[in-house]
Motif scaffolding. Structure first.
Motif, PDB file in Angstrom:
ATOM      1  N   ASN A 145      44.466  43.833  33.376  1.00 24.61           N
ATOM      2  CA  ASN A 145      44.935  44.825  32.403  1.00 24.61           C
ATOM      3  C   ASN A 145      45.462  44.512  31.307  1.00 24.61           C
ATOM      4  O   ASN A 145      45.003  45.079  30.207  1.00 24.61           O
ATOM      5  CB  ASN A 145      45.723  45.983  33.271  1.00 24.61           C
ATOM      6  CG  ASN A 145      45.067  46.963  34.381  1.00 24.61           C
ATOM      7  OD1 ASN A 145      43.711  46.964  34.280  1.00 24.61           O
ATOM      8  ND2 ASN A 145      46.120  47.262  35.255  1.00 24.61           N
ATOM      9  N   GLU A 146      46.410  43.622  31.329  1.00 24.35           N
ATOM     10  CA  GLU A 146      46.730  42.936  30.174  1.00 24.35           C
ATOM     11  C   GLU A 146      45.720  42.218  29.317  1.00 24.35           C
ATOM     12  O   GLU A 146      45.859  42.308  27.981  1.00 24.35           O
ATOM     13  CB  GLU A 146      48.123  41.977  30.652  1.00 24.35           C
ATOM     14  CG  GLU A 146      49.290  42.584  31.116  1.00 24.35           C
ATOM     15  CD  GLU A 146      50.037  43.554  30.237  1.00 24.35           C
ATOM     16  OE1 GLU A 146      50.025  43.134  28.901  1.00 24.35           O
ATOM     17  OE2 GLU A 146      50.408  44.745  30.498  1.00 24.35           O
TER      18      GLU A 146
ATOM     19  N   MET B 123      44.486  43.153  25.405  1.00 25.71           N
ATOM     20  CA  MET B 123      44.248  42.237  24.121  1.00 25.71           C
ATOM     21  C   MET B 123      42.983  41.829  23.722  1.00 25.71           C
ATOM     22  O   MET B 123      42.861  40.729  23.120  1.00 25.71           O
ATOM     23  CB  MET B 123      45.239  40.869  24.791  1.00 25.71           C
ATOM     24  CG  MET B 123      46.538  41.083  25.106  1.00 25.71           C
ATOM     25  SD  MET B 123      47.550  41.783  23.771  1.00 25.71           S
ATOM     26  CE  MET B 123      47.664  40.606  22.542  1.00 25.71           C
ATOM     27  N   PHE B 124      42.055  42.478  24.446  1.00 24.52           N
ATOM     28  CA  PHE B 124      40.592  42.202  24.141  1.00 24.52           C
ATOM     29  C   PHE B 124      40.353  40.828  24.477  1.00 24.52           C
ATOM     30  O   PHE B 124      39.196  40.251  23.945  1.00 24.52           O
ATOM     31  CB  PHE B 124      40.267  42.409  22.573  1.00 24.52           C
ATOM     32  CG  PHE B 124      40.775  43.974  22.205  1.00 24.52           C
ATOM     33  CD1 PHE B 124      40.030  45.118  22.434  1.00 24.52           C
ATOM     34  CD2 PHE B 124      41.722  44.178  21.562  1.00 24.52           C
ATOM     35  CE1 PHE B 124      40.165  46.400  22.255  1.00 24.52           C
ATOM     36  CE2 PHE B 124      42.063  45.327  21.083  1.00 24.52           C
ATOM     37  CZ  PHE B 124      41.390  46.500  21.528  1.00 24.52           C
ATOM     38  N   GLU B 125      40.811  40.490  25.688  1.00 28.21           N
ATOM     39  CA  GLU B 125      40.557  38.968  25.978  1.00 28.21           C
ATOM     40  C   GLU B 125      39.421  39.107  27.243  1.00 28.21           C
ATOM     41  O   GLU B 125      39.675  39.004  28.373  1.00 28.21           O
ATOM     42  CB  GLU B 125      41.578  37.954  26.562  1.00 28.21           C
ATOM     43  CG  GLU B 125      42.672  37.914  25.373  1.00 28.21           C
ATOM     44  CD  GLU B 125      44.042  37.183  26.063  1.00 28.21           C
ATOM     45  OE1 GLU B 125      44.187  37.419  27.340  1.00 28.21           O
ATOM     46  OE2 GLU B 125      44.829  36.706  25.053  1.00 28.21           O
ATOM     47  N   SER B 126      37.984  39.322  26.815  1.00 24.71           N
ATOM     48  CA  SER B 126      36.968  39.642  27.858  1.00 24.71           C
ATOM     49  C   SER B 126      36.845  38.542  28.808  1.00 24.71           C
ATOM     50  O   SER B 126      36.655  38.892  29.967  1.00 24.71           O
ATOM     51  CB  SER B 126      35.882  40.107  26.964  1.00 24.71           C
ATOM     52  OG  SER B 126      35.953  41.330  26.060  1.00 24.71           O
ATOM     53  N   ARG B 127      36.790  37.209  28.202  1.00 28.37           N
ATOM     54  CA  ARG B 127      36.642  36.310  29.089  1.00 28.37           C
ATOM     55  C   ARG B 127      37.360  36.128  30.196  1.00 28.37           C
ATOM     56  O   ARG B 127      37.186  35.980  31.279  1.00 28.37           O
ATOM     57  CB  ARG B 127      36.201  34.894  28.364  1.00 28.37           C
ATOM     58  CG  ARG B 127      35.869  33.662  29.178  1.00 28.37           C
ATOM     59  CD  ARG B 127      35.699  32.244  28.277  1.00 28.37           C
ATOM     60  NE  ARG B 127      34.938  32.674  27.109  1.00 28.37           N
ATOM     61  CZ  ARG B 127      33.472  32.365  27.381  1.00 28.37           C
ATOM     62  NH1 ARG B 127      32.920  32.114  28.757  1.00 28.37           N
ATOM     63  NH2 ARG B 127      32.547  32.446  26.601  1.00 28.37           N
ATOM     64  N   LYS B 128      38.764  36.302  29.793  1.00 26.53           N
ATOM     65  CA  LYS B 128      39.899  36.051  30.606  1.00 26.53           C
ATOM     66  C   LYS B 128      39.814  37.153  31.712  1.00 26.53           C
ATOM     67  O   LYS B 128      40.139  37.123  33.073  1.00 26.53           O
ATOM     68  CB  LYS B 128      41.420  36.267  29.912  1.00 26.53           C
ATOM     69  CG  LYS B 128      42.391  35.593  31.068  1.00 26.53           C
ATOM     70  CD  LYS B 128      43.653  35.959  29.928  1.00 26.53           C
ATOM     71  CE  LYS B 128      44.768  35.596  31.147  1.00 26.53           C
ATOM     72  NZ  LYS B 128      46.340  35.661  30.511  1.00 26.53           N
ATOM     73  N   ALA B 129      39.458  38.256  31.315  1.00 29.29           N
ATOM     74  CA  ALA B 129      39.574  39.567  32.073  1.00 29.29           C
ATOM     75  C   ALA B 129      38.322  39.461  33.297  1.00 29.29           C
ATOM     76  O   ALA B 129      38.518  39.611  34.303  1.00 29.29           O
ATOM     77  CB  ALA B 129      39.161  40.728  31.402  1.00 29.29           C
TER      78      ALA B 129
END
Length: 610
Positions: free
Chosen positions: A581-582, A586-592
């Motif tokens: 969710n964090e 933060m719009f960190e799609s790859r990490k998500a």
């Protein structure tokens, strides 16, 4: 015997100290099913939650979590270290044992501060000194003769270590200083008093017969001194002041020596003063205790409730004693104790009554024939009233009905209503109607009080953490580990160095591994004795109390490990979902996406585990 106590001696003492017998020396136990129950001595409670298993030789309180075996119980109840508890139990079991504690051991295990310990040691010294003066010197002869003339026996004087304080101003002060005691601390402890003029000290007790006041463990913590000549202006009795080691609202005189008789008779005789208790002892009444110059307190009642369900109040026969007996009886009755009151005639106190009438009459006519609680309350309500006057009659009826509206049976109510009617010439029907109205009003008031208290009570319930499947699995796994060292070895061989989730269970596990490295054999009794942390000991005893299934032990252990691992994975998943969710925020799609893959892997593991 100095140094380490042999393990076989510890085991012998433990095996010959049946836990039910040991704990019954300190409190009342009632058998329910396989176990015994009582009011926990380690926290205040109204409903017994303190359980003792004779089969497992352990105790556990379901209220506060306290637990252990016979040795740790004595350690906790008397606030003494392990070696001292062993000595006490060895003497009880008739097993020769002497233990000499090093100064380091004493420092580490002493539950009292250094100052409090010094005060206790000084009081122990003063007891011996005063007693020696009374029994072995010419200076003590007048006091000794006085005691013997008053009916004291030499045996009783020895048993209670009664003594004599010299009339000199600084006899004890000089001795305490010579012994190395800090005189400022001794003044705070109540033995001596500082002079305002020059800062020197003088004895608090001078020219008095000295009666030691002991705590419930038999340690002297204060004194009461009686003068021989009552013709002067000095107070007849002089008591120690409140000190760090003496709080009179907590002390019941003679409880340490009366405990065995209280346990045998299942009742206690409550008196106003220690002289009355000593007189009762001479009359063969050994289950007597007394408050120390104060009214009965909640702390006193808590101590009594742990030992008995029945109390006989035997106070002085004068007006003050009558009023004090009423207050004490009401307090005891409100705490659901069975209360009776022995009434002394002619304004006598127990000591005077015994000297005038003899010990047999005191036992037969006073102690053995007490008044029931309600009968005494009626007697009290009747005092000073003239039923020729309407106000006195109405007041008498009201006072008695206030007592009857409580915990009384229909038979008792009928009996006492008839007595009220006979006393006042008011019909039983009218008195019964008044009692019903009083009872109804009380019920309404109680309901209003419950509404007021409902919200905070519900909040308290919410604050308690409910035990879930993982808690139960950890407790059961620990139970198997406590009974079988191979369970620990198996878990460690499988590479599982942290088989528990909760920190307190992990702390116990680490200590258990260290214990097995030294002792090799499973012995949870010995483990809990060497476990210094009281909170961790609660965890161990809760686990030890669990009923395992030895025939299906492997299956139980496997199920426990599965449940714990499942919960571990669930916690990891909760953390990953939070991280995901964090990352999205933060719009960190790859990490998500990477986290989502890990969540899927964990879900797969959880499903496979089930």
């Amino acid at each position: 015997m100095a140094g380490k106590i042999p393990e076989h001696v510890i085991e012998q003492i433990r095996s010959q100290s049946d836990i039910v017998d040991v704990i019954s020396d300190y409190m009342q136990l009632t058998k329910r099913g396989r176990n015994y129950f009582g009011l926990c001595p380690f926290h205040g409670e109204q409903t017994p939650s303190f359980s003792v298993s004779q089969e497992k030789q352990i105790f556990h309180c379901f209220g506060c979590g306290a637990g252990g075996n016979s040795i740790t119980f004595v350690m906790d109840i008397e606030h003494i270290p392990f070696p001292d508890a062993l000595v006490k139990l060895s003497q009880r079991a008739g097993i020769p044992l002497e233990v000499e504690l090093s100064s380091d051991q004493q420092k580490e295990s002493n539950p009292f501060s250094k100052k409090e310990q010094q005060m206790r040691e000084a009081h122990a010294f003063a007891v011996e000194f005063y007693h020696h003066i009374l029994m072995n010197t010419e200076d003590g002869e007048p006091a000794l003769n006085y005691l013997l003339e008053r009916g004291f026996t030499r045996e009783q004087i020895e048993t209670h270590q009664i003594g004599w304080a010299m009339p000199n101003w600084d006899t004890l002060s000089m001795l305490l200083e010579r012994k190395g005691f800090d005189l400022e601390e001794m003044a705070e402890g109540g033995l001596i008093i500082p002079k305002e003029s020059d800062g020197s000290y003088f004895d608090r007790f001078r020219g008095r017969i000295m009666f030691p006041i002991r705590d419930e463990n038999g340690k002297t913590i204060a004194f009461s001194g009686r003068i021989l000549n009552t013709d002067g202006d000095d107070a007849k009795y002089l008591n120690s002041p409140e000190t760090p080691i003496f709080h009179k609202s907590h002390v019941l005189y003679n409880l340490d020596k009366a405990r065995a008789s209280i346990r045998k008779t299942r009742q206690v005789i409550l008196m106003e003063g220690f002289i009355d208790v000593l007189a009762a002892n001479r009359a063969g009444v050994y289950n007597a205790v007394a408050t120390m110059g104060t009214s009965l307190t909640a702390q006193h009642i808590t101590k009594l409730k742990r030992l008995v369900q029945q109390v006989t109040v035997c106070y002085d026969g004068d007006n003050a004693g009558f009023e004090a007996a009423k207050r004490a009886a009401q307090m005891l009755h409100d705490e659901q104790l069975k209360v009776e009151v022995s009434v002394l005639p002619d304004k006598l106190d127990p000591d005077e009554y015994i000297r005038i009438n003899g010990v047999e009459v005191f036992k037969d006519q006073i102690i053995e024939k007490p008044h029931a609680y309600i009968a005494f309350m009626m007697m009290h309500a009747k005092r000073g009233k003239n039923f020729q006057f309407e106000n006195d009659t109405l007041q008498y009826i009201q006072e008695v009905l206030e007592t009857l509206k409580g915990n009384t049976s229909p038979t008792e109510r009928d009996l006492y209503i008839r007595q009220i009617a006979a006393d006042t010439n008011i019909s039983p029907e009218a008195i019964s109607a008044q009692l019903r109205k009083l009872t109804a009003d009380t019920v309404k008031e109680q309901k209003r009080s419950q509404v007021v208290l409902q919200t905070p009570q519900s909040e308290l319930v919410k604050q308690e953490r409910k035990r879930d499947a993982t808690d139960r699995a950890e407790s059961l796994l620990l139970a198997h580990m406590l009974h079988d060292v191979n369970v620990v070895n198996k878990v460690l061989k499988n590479g599982n160095n942290e088989p528990f989730i909760h920190e307190e269970f992990l702390a116990v596990f680490v200590r258990l591994v260290g214990f097995y490295e030294e002792y090799e054999m499973a012995d949870f009794h010995r483990f809990v004795e060497v476990l210094n942390d009281a909170e961790l000991r609660k965890i161990v005893m809760e686990a030890a109390y669990i009923d395992r299934d030895p025939e299906h032990g492997d299956a139980e252990i496997t199920d426990c490990l599965k449940q714990i691992e499942k919960r571990r994975l669930e916690l990891q998943r909760e953390q990953l979902i939070h991280d995901q969710n964090e990352a999205i925020k933060m719009f960190e799609s790859r990490k998500a996406l990477e986290i989502a893959q890990k969540i899927m892997d964990i879900n797969r593991k959880i499903k496979m585990g089930n």
